[in-house]
Design a protein around this motif. Sequence first.
Motif, PDB file in Angstrom:
ATOM      1  N   HIS A 197      -8.688  12.668  -9.294  1.00  0.00           N
ATOM      2  CA  HIS A 197      -8.480  13.360 -10.569  1.00  0.00           C
ATOM      3  C   HIS A 197      -7.051  13.879 -10.718  1.00  0.00           C
ATOM      4  O   HIS A 197      -6.748  14.568 -11.687  1.00  0.00           O
ATOM      5  N   CYS A 198      -6.177  13.578  -9.771  1.00  0.00           N
ATOM      6  CA  CYS A 198      -4.773  13.992  -9.873  1.00  0.00           C
ATOM      7  C   CYS A 198      -4.048  12.963 -10.749  1.00  0.00           C
ATOM      8  O   CYS A 198      -4.154  11.764 -10.502  1.00  0.00           O
ATOM      9  N   PRO A 199      -3.308  13.428 -11.773  1.00  0.00           N
ATOM     10  CA  PRO A 199      -2.673  12.435 -12.656  1.00  0.00           C
ATOM     11  C   PRO A 199      -1.409  11.815 -12.058  1.00  0.00           C
ATOM     12  O   PRO A 199      -0.898  10.833 -12.586  1.00  0.00           O
ATOM     13  N   VAL A 200      -0.911  12.422 -10.974  1.00  0.00           N
ATOM     14  CA  VAL A 200       0.352  11.955 -10.371  1.00  0.00           C
ATOM     15  C   VAL A 200       0.153  11.707  -8.871  1.00  0.00           C
ATOM     16  O   VAL A 200      -0.978  11.625  -8.418  1.00  0.00           O
ATOM     17  N   GLY A 201       1.231  11.634  -8.129  1.00  0.00           N
ATOM     18  CA  GLY A 201       1.130  11.341  -6.695  1.00  0.00           C
ATOM     19  C   GLY A 201       1.134  12.578  -5.812  1.00  0.00           C
ATOM     20  O   GLY A 201       1.550  12.503  -4.657  1.00  0.00           O
ATOM     21  N   ALA A 202       0.665  13.720  -6.328  1.00  0.00           N
ATOM     22  CA  ALA A 202       0.688  14.943  -5.521  1.00  0.00           C
ATOM     23  C   ALA A 202      -0.404  14.947  -4.461  1.00  0.00           C
ATOM     24  O   ALA A 202      -0.273  15.576  -3.422  1.00  0.00           O
ATOM     25  N   LEU A 203      -1.503  14.243  -4.728  1.00  0.00           N
ATOM     26  CA  LEU A 203      -2.599  14.194  -3.761  1.00  0.00           C
ATOM     27  C   LEU A 203      -2.924  12.742  -3.443  1.00  0.00           C
ATOM     28  O   LEU A 203      -2.948  11.894  -4.348  1.00  0.00           O
ATOM     29  N   GLY A 204      -3.164  12.473  -2.193  1.00  0.00           N
ATOM     30  CA  GLY A 204      -3.492  11.101  -1.800  1.00  0.00           C
ATOM     31  C   GLY A 204      -4.197  11.112  -0.459  1.00  0.00           C
ATOM     32  O   GLY A 204      -4.421  12.169   0.137  1.00  0.00           O
ATOM     33  N   ALA A 205      -4.557   9.932   0.007  1.00  0.00           N
ATOM     34  CA  ALA A 205      -5.175   9.824   1.330  1.00  0.00           C
ATOM     35  C   ALA A 205      -4.105   9.345   2.310  1.00  0.00           C
ATOM     36  O   ALA A 205      -3.161   8.654   1.919  1.00  0.00           O
ATOM     37  N   ARG A 206      -4.256   9.705   3.559  1.00  0.00           N
ATOM     38  CA  ARG A 206      -3.301   9.251   4.591  1.00  0.00           C
ATOM     39  C   ARG A 206      -3.250   7.721   4.585  1.00  0.00           C
ATOM     40  O   ARG A 206      -4.282   7.071   4.532  1.00  0.00           O
ATOM     41  N   ASP A 207      -2.055   7.196   4.626  1.00  0.00           N
ATOM     42  CA  ASP A 207      -1.915   5.736   4.612  1.00  0.00           C
ATOM     43  C   ASP A 207      -2.054   5.195   6.038  1.00  0.00           C
ATOM     44  O   ASP A 207      -1.271   5.538   6.910  1.00  0.00           O
ATOM     45  N   ASP A 208      -3.077   4.367   6.259  1.00  0.00           N
ATOM     46  CA  ASP A 208      -3.308   3.803   7.590  1.00  0.00           C
ATOM     47  C   ASP A 208      -3.093   2.294   7.617  1.00  0.00           C
ATOM     48  O   ASP A 208      -3.519   1.632   8.568  1.00  0.00           O
ATOM     49  N   THR A 209      -2.474   1.758   6.595  1.00  0.00           N
ATOM     50  CA  THR A 209      -2.331   0.299   6.531  1.00  0.00           C
ATOM     51  C   THR A 209      -1.445  -0.227   7.668  1.00  0.00           C
ATOM     52  O   THR A 209      -1.704  -1.308   8.203  1.00  0.00           O
ATOM     53  N   GLU A 210      -0.447   0.565   8.041  1.00  0.00           N
ATOM     54  CA  GLU A 210       0.472   0.098   9.093  1.00  0.00           C
ATOM     55  C   GLU A 210      -0.271  -0.120  10.416  1.00  0.00           C
ATOM     56  O   GLU A 210       0.024  -1.056  11.159  1.00  0.00           O
ATOM     57  N   LYS A 211      -1.255   0.748  10.679  1.00  0.00           N
ATOM     58  CA  LYS A 211      -2.042   0.613  11.925  1.00  0.00           C
ATOM     59  C   LYS A 211      -2.770  -0.734  11.925  1.00  0.00           C
ATOM     60  O   LYS A 211      -2.885  -1.384  12.963  1.00  0.00           O
ATOM     61  N   VAL A 212      -3.257  -1.122  10.754  1.00  0.00           N
ATOM     62  CA  VAL A 212      -3.991  -2.398  10.684  1.00  0.00           C
ATOM     63  C   VAL A 212      -3.012  -3.561  10.879  1.00  0.00           C
ATOM     64  O   VAL A 212      -3.279  -4.491  11.657  1.00  0.00           O
ATOM     65  N   TRP A 213      -1.863  -3.492  10.213  1.00  0.00           N
ATOM     66  CA  TRP A 213      -0.866  -4.571  10.389  1.00  0.00           C
ATOM     67  C   TRP A 213      -0.459  -4.682  11.859  1.00  0.00           C
ATOM     68  O   TRP A 213      -0.307  -5.785  12.390  1.00  0.00           O
ATOM     69  N   ASN A 214      -0.269  -3.514  12.522  1.00  0.00           N
ATOM     70  CA  ASN A 214       0.139  -3.548  13.935  1.00  0.00           C
ATOM     71  C   ASN A 214      -0.935  -4.199  14.809  1.00  0.00           C
ATOM     72  O   ASN A 214      -0.630  -4.961  15.720  1.00  0.00           O
ATOM     73  N   ALA A 215      -2.191  -3.861  14.514  1.00  0.00           N
ATOM     74  CA  ALA A 215      -3.282  -4.441  15.311  1.00  0.00           C
ATOM     75  C   ALA A 215      -3.340  -5.957  15.096  1.00  0.00           C
ATOM     76  O   ALA A 215      -3.570  -6.729  16.033  1.00  0.00           O
ATOM     77  N   ILE A 216      -3.125  -6.383  13.850  1.00  0.00           N
ATOM     78  CA  ILE A 216      -3.149  -7.826  13.551  1.00  0.00           C
ATOM     79  C   ILE A 216      -2.024  -8.531  14.328  1.00  0.00           C
ATOM     80  O   ILE A 216      -2.204  -9.621  14.878  1.00  0.00           O
ATOM     81  N   GLU A 217      -0.887  -7.860  14.417  1.00  0.00           N
ATOM     82  CA  GLU A 217       0.275  -8.457  15.098  1.00  0.00           C
ATOM     83  C   GLU A 217       0.080  -8.522  16.614  1.00  0.00           C
ATOM     84  O   GLU A 217       0.617  -9.399  17.279  1.00  0.00           O
ATOM     85  N   ASP A 218      -0.715  -7.591  17.135  1.00  0.00           N
ATOM     86  CA  ASP A 218      -0.905  -7.485  18.578  1.00  0.00           C
ATOM     87  C   ASP A 218      -1.813  -8.614  19.078  1.00  0.00           C
ATOM     88  O   ASP A 218      -3.009  -8.644  18.780  1.00  0.00           O
ATOM     89  N   GLU A 219      -1.246  -9.530  19.849  1.00  0.00           N
ATOM     90  CA  GLU A 219      -2.024 -10.702  20.274  1.00  0.00           C
ATOM     91  C   GLU A 219      -3.142 -10.363  21.247  1.00  0.00           C
ATOM     92  O   GLU A 219      -4.073 -11.131  21.444  1.00  0.00           O
TER      93      GLU A 219
END
Length: 575
Positions: A197-219
């Motif tokens: 319900h926030c009209p701008v970027g003042a509230l959000g969820a922690r971004d965890d996408t990098e953790k997923v990219w790192n795991a994908i990269e990890d052979e």
Amino acid sequence: MVNLTIDGQAISVKENTTIMEAAAQYGIHIPKLCYLKGINEIAACRVCVVELEGKNRLITSCNNMAEEGMVIYTNSPKVRRHRKANVQMILSQHDCECVTCYRSGNCSLQKIANDLNILEIPYKAEIERQPWNKNFPLIRDSSKCIKCMRCIQVCDKVQSLSIWDLEGTGSRTTVNVAGHKTIEEADCSLCGQCITHCPVGALGARDDTEKVWNAIEDEEKIVVAQVAPAVRAAWGESLGLAKEEATVGKILDALKKMGVDYVFDTTFSADLTIMEEASEFIERFTSGELKERPMFTSCCPGWIRFAKSQFPHLVKYLSSAKSPQQMFGAVMKTYFAEKLDVSPEKIYTVSVMPCVAKKGESEMELFYQEYAGRDIDTVITTRELTQMIRAAHINPATLQDIESDRPMQDGSGAGVIFGATGGVMEAALRTAYYLLKGENPDADAFKVVRSPGFQENHGVMEAEFKIDNIRVRTAVVSGLGNTRALLEKIERGEVQYDFVEVMACPGGCVGGGGQPIHDGEELAFERGKNLYDLDQKSEIRFSHENQDIARMYEEYFEKPMSHKAHMLLHTEHKV
Ligand code: HC0
Ligand code: SF4
């Protein structure tokens, strides 16, 4: 009726209609920033000003009623000048670095500033930067806050938690966690309703996408993902896909294209949860344990956090069954690891959820399996999923409808409706009936607990069922304010139930805090309907008919509530 003129058009509306609503009924759009119908009608932003002929002043249209004979201009030169100056004032206290903001392209302030052709900000004010723990699942960036008060009001009026409050005075007025607490100390349920319900970027969820990219990269890692029921009802909204095109199979294809090794649908483990939870319910019900208080569902982590902080004495009545997310993680790191013949440490589990509280749930010590780390390594929201699809330059139009991997492939329609309020109850009753009678009920026999009508009934659907001589009294509730009211009635002895489903977000997971944001629009009901349609079309409509679940019991867990099931699929919730 009230007759007035807006922008030269003769208009007739019911009494007690605001000018903004009167205009909207005739297709005249008045811009707004802080307004949320029924929740925030305080005219704090003054973006919705209009000119009233004969009066030498502008009035706000969100909280002034249409009156007989009024002549209104929504876009006169005077209105435009004032509106522009108001937005410039807001921008002067706002960090305008849009390129690094997650709401860029989906920000109401950015859109209004563009619409008003604001190319410079003549005023300069100091920008507020409060410290914040970036590891917490809910993130606040005070430099983006425009003090519209929506977060304060949603948390207070809808969720009854009052986590946010105003602090300071005059130009130093700002929003912060109430009572000078840190967010970790506050009783935030992590429902994420303040975010959506926030009209701008003042509230959000922690971004965890990098953790997923790192795991994908990890052979060394085998990345295994699951996709929650409610994600399929919303992920296409921000990628321009129509409802029929945005299937779960295409999400699975996108995850594979990003490099995820195995992909699954959480409806599989929703069926597993039903097998355990329905069995647990029958056991607790027939042993007389539920005389005092009902059994409560435990799959919504926003509700669990709420119960622990607001009604700690009820925590012992929560079902011990883990949520489908956690059950799937446990199964991936044990049963599936054995199938692959790899050690559990190699498996990296990712879940795609419509929810912010799921990030918190995955981190709870409770779900830590000594031999295999946490059940779930990373949770990303629906918004993070669509971000990753864009980051990978995947054209959504090229995605194919693929099946989930084996041997955890089947998922029933009962599992799909978990994502909408009433769905867990309905799925559980379908299987409880079978467990008691040895035959299936009509698949739609329990549909009265479904969401239609949930808004009119203060988010509560009550129903009583008779299975042979057994009378089961049920209630389904969504939204934490509604939940508080229902629990208080139970406490006062005004109502008695045997089984209660609670979902923290109004409408259930489909309205979750991790879903795509459409400012001011409540889409939970529509998305929920989508899930009920998918259930109708499902080949399997009962969790106990999921053949992959039956096979897993045969090969691994033996039966619901077995010792092994208790070790891996159940937990004890403690305050
Ligand atoms: Fe839900 Fe769930 S239904 S909580 O709303 O039970 O987030 O979609 O994944 O775990 O299945 C969320 C949605 C889930 C879980 C399932 C449950
Ligand atoms: Fe309130 Fe929910 Fe936001 Fe927490 S996440 S502050 S409980 S609205």
